[in-house]
Design a protein around this motif. Structure first.
Motif, PDB file in Angstrom:
ATOM      1  N   ALA A  33       0.786   4.275   0.840  1.00 57.37           N
ATOM      2  CA  ALA A  33       0.788   4.742   2.230  1.00 57.37           C
ATOM      3  C   ALA A  33       0.690   3.545   3.170  1.00 57.37           C
ATOM      4  CB  ALA A  33      -0.402   5.670   2.465  1.00 57.37           C
ATOM      5  N   PRO A  34       1.235   3.672   4.362  1.00 55.71           N
ATOM      6  CA  PRO A  34       1.013   2.628   5.362  1.00 55.71           C
ATOM      7  C   PRO A  34      -0.491   2.474   5.596  1.00 55.71           C
ATOM      8  CG  PRO A  34       2.710   4.146   6.094  1.00 55.71           C
ATOM      9  CD  PRO A  34       2.079   4.751   4.873  1.00 55.71           C
ATOM     10  N   TYR A  35      -0.963   1.239   5.620  1.00 54.62           N
ATOM     11  CA  TYR A  35      -2.401   1.046   5.745  1.00 54.62           C
ATOM     12  C   TYR A  35      -2.946   1.647   7.046  1.00 54.62           C
ATOM     13  CZ  TYR A  35      -2.273  -2.900   9.033  1.00 54.62           C
ATOM     14  OH  TYR A  35      -2.103  -3.680  10.128  1.00 54.62           O
ATOM     15  N   MET A  36      -2.146   1.640   8.128  1.00 59.08           N
ATOM     16  CA  MET A  36      -2.632   2.229   9.376  1.00 59.08           C
ATOM     17  C   MET A  36      -2.821   3.746   9.225  1.00 59.08           C
ATOM     18  SD  MET A  36      -1.640   1.688  13.360  1.00 59.08           S
ATOM     19  CE  MET A  36      -0.088   2.529  13.423  1.00 59.08           C
ATOM     20  N   LYS A  37      -1.986   4.393   8.450  1.00 57.89           N
ATOM     21  CA  LYS A  37      -2.155   5.828   8.216  1.00 57.89           C
ATOM     22  C   LYS A  37      -3.471   6.085   7.485  1.00 57.89           C
ATOM     23  CE  LYS A  37      -0.146   9.950   6.181  1.00 57.89           C
ATOM     24  NZ  LYS A  37       1.041  10.591   5.614  1.00 57.89           N
ATOM     25  N   LEU A  38      -3.736   5.287   6.438  1.00 57.18           N
ATOM     26  CA  LEU A  38      -4.987   5.455   5.699  1.00 57.18           C
ATOM     27  C   LEU A  38      -6.185   5.169   6.601  1.00 57.18           C
ATOM     28  CD1 LEU A  38      -6.447   6.102   3.077  1.00 57.18           C
ATOM     29  CD2 LEU A  38      -6.200   3.692   2.434  1.00 57.18           C
ATOM     30  N   LEU A  39      -6.107   4.140   7.433  1.00 52.80           N
ATOM     31  CA  LEU A  39      -7.195   3.842   8.377  1.00 52.80           C
ATOM     32  C   LEU A  39      -7.484   5.047   9.270  1.00 52.80           C
ATOM     33  CD1 LEU A  39      -6.548   0.247   9.768  1.00 52.80           C
ATOM     34  CD2 LEU A  39      -8.696   1.096   8.802  1.00 52.80           C
ATOM     35  N   LYS A  40      -6.427   5.660   9.791  1.00 49.02           N
ATOM     36  CA  LYS A  40      -6.598   6.803  10.690  1.00 49.02           C
ATOM     37  C   LYS A  40      -7.178   8.005   9.945  1.00 49.02           C
ATOM     38  CE  LYS A  40      -5.134   4.616  14.137  1.00 49.02           C
ATOM     39  NZ  LYS A  40      -6.215   3.856  14.751  1.00 49.02           N
ATOM     40  N   LEU A  41      -6.669   8.283   8.734  1.00 49.25           N
ATOM     41  CA  LEU A  41      -7.203   9.407   7.955  1.00 49.25           C
ATOM     42  C   LEU A  41      -8.684   9.203   7.651  1.00 49.25           C
ATOM     43  CD1 LEU A  41      -4.244  10.045   5.486  1.00 49.25           C
ATOM     44  CD2 LEU A  41      -4.955  11.515   7.396  1.00 49.25           C
ATOM     45  N   ILE A  91      -8.733   0.011  -5.038  1.00 44.98           N
ATOM     46  CA  ILE A  91      -7.603  -0.156  -4.128  1.00 44.98           C
ATOM     47  C   ILE A  91      -6.887  -1.478  -4.423  1.00 44.98           C
ATOM     48  CG2 ILE A  91      -6.890  -0.248  -1.702  1.00 44.98           C
ATOM     49  CD1 ILE A  91      -8.169   2.459  -2.604  1.00 44.98           C
ATOM     50  N   ALA A  92      -5.580  -1.392  -4.612  1.00 46.32           N
ATOM     51  CA  ALA A  92      -4.765  -2.577  -4.888  1.00 46.32           C
ATOM     52  C   ALA A  92      -4.616  -3.410  -3.612  1.00 46.32           C
ATOM     53  CB  ALA A  92      -3.392  -2.151  -5.405  1.00 46.32           C
ATOM     54  N   ALA A  93      -4.343  -4.683  -3.798  1.00 45.19           N
ATOM     55  CA  ALA A  93      -4.102  -5.551  -2.645  1.00 45.19           C
ATOM     56  C   ALA A  93      -2.919  -5.003  -1.849  1.00 45.19           C
ATOM     57  CB  ALA A  93      -3.816  -6.971  -3.105  1.00 45.19           C
ATOM     58  N   ARG A  94      -3.042  -5.084  -0.554  1.00 45.33           N
ATOM     59  CA  ARG A  94      -2.012  -4.561   0.340  1.00 45.33           C
ATOM     60  C   ARG A  94      -0.710  -5.340   0.170  1.00 45.33           C
ATOM     61  NH1 ARG A  94      -2.978  -5.108   6.525  1.00 45.33           N
ATOM     62  NH2 ARG A  94      -1.030  -6.220   6.579  1.00 45.33           N
ATOM     63  N   THR A  95       0.395  -4.629   0.165  1.00 45.59           N
ATOM     64  CA  THR A  95       1.705  -5.275   0.148  1.00 45.59           C
ATOM     65  C   THR A  95       2.378  -4.970   1.469  1.00 45.59           C
ATOM     66  OG1 THR A  95       2.702  -3.338  -0.879  1.00 45.59           O
ATOM     67  CG2 THR A  95       1.961  -5.076  -2.356  1.00 45.59           C
ATOM     68  N   ALA A  96       2.698  -5.996   2.219  1.00 44.19           N
ATOM     69  CA  ALA A  96       3.286  -5.844   3.563  1.00 44.19           C
ATOM     70  C   ALA A  96       2.431  -4.863   4.359  1.00 44.19           C
ATOM     71  CB  ALA A  96       4.743  -5.438   3.480  1.00 44.19           C
TER      72      ALA A  96
END
Length: 194
Positions: A33-41, A91-96
């Motif tokens: 998922a886009p990290y910003m989406k997860l942050l908001k959820l 949680i895996a390291a963020r990709t892009a």
């Protein structure tokens, strides 16, 4: 590894629980998922927990940032500005711009999440999971009155303002904010003995 304490206000952060919250929501998403989406959820789940129980799931600081309200330390974990063994286990390291669970994380090992925690996460995902990161950003801008545009910076969201935004009357919002602070103080004391 994170100590569990935030550098500001001594808020007791719950790194293993936070990692499991992120993993639970990512499992519901079924793909990175886009990290910003997860942050908001995650923010919206914490907000619902405050509405229902007077406290967050995460123990994190709630802050206003340009793209809306977020959890401060979770934001740092997602951006690699903070390291934590619990987070990297789940949680895996963020990709892009995307984030995902690790290969070794197991859905059945989510032992930090209570039944009510899972209900909040399920309801949050049912309500907001189909939205894009940008739709979620716009939704929080319009519907989370505790958020104020920090004009390129960030600042803490005061508990009183959050309770007011959740529809609590002013006197009760002040009382609930005081209880919120008392719980945080107690958590700080108890964390010294863990």
């Amino acid at each position: 590894m994170a100590t569990g304490l935030s550098p500001k206000e001594g808020v007791v952060f719950k790194p293993e629980k936070v990692a499991q919250v992120a993993a639970y929501l990512l499992r519901k998403e079924g793909r990175p998922a886009p990290y910003m989406k997860l942050l908001k959820l995650m923010y919206l789940a914490d907000r619902e927990s405050v509405r229902l129980y007077g406290d967050t799931l995460s123990g994190d600081r709630l802050v206003s940032m340009p793209h809306g309200p977020v959890l401060s330390l979770v934001y740092e974990l997602m951006n690699g500005a903070r390291e934590d063994d619990h987070w990297s286990r789940w949680i895996a390291a963020r990709t892009a711009y995307d984030i995902n669970t690790t290969a070794q994380s197991n859905h059945w090992d989510l032992d930090e999440l209570s039944g009510p925690d899972r209900e909040i996460l399920d309801q949050t995902y049912a309500r907001f999971g189909a939205m894009s990161q940008w739709d979620l950003r716009d939704w929080t801008h319009k519907n989370c009155q505790e958020w104020e545009d920090p004009n390129g910076s960030s600042f803490d969201i005061k508990p009183e303002k959050l309770f007011l935004a959740l529809g609590v009357e002013e006197k009760e919002a002040s009382e609930r904010a005081e209880k919120y602070r008392e719980r945080r103080s107690l958590d700080r004391v108890l964390s010294r003995y863990r």
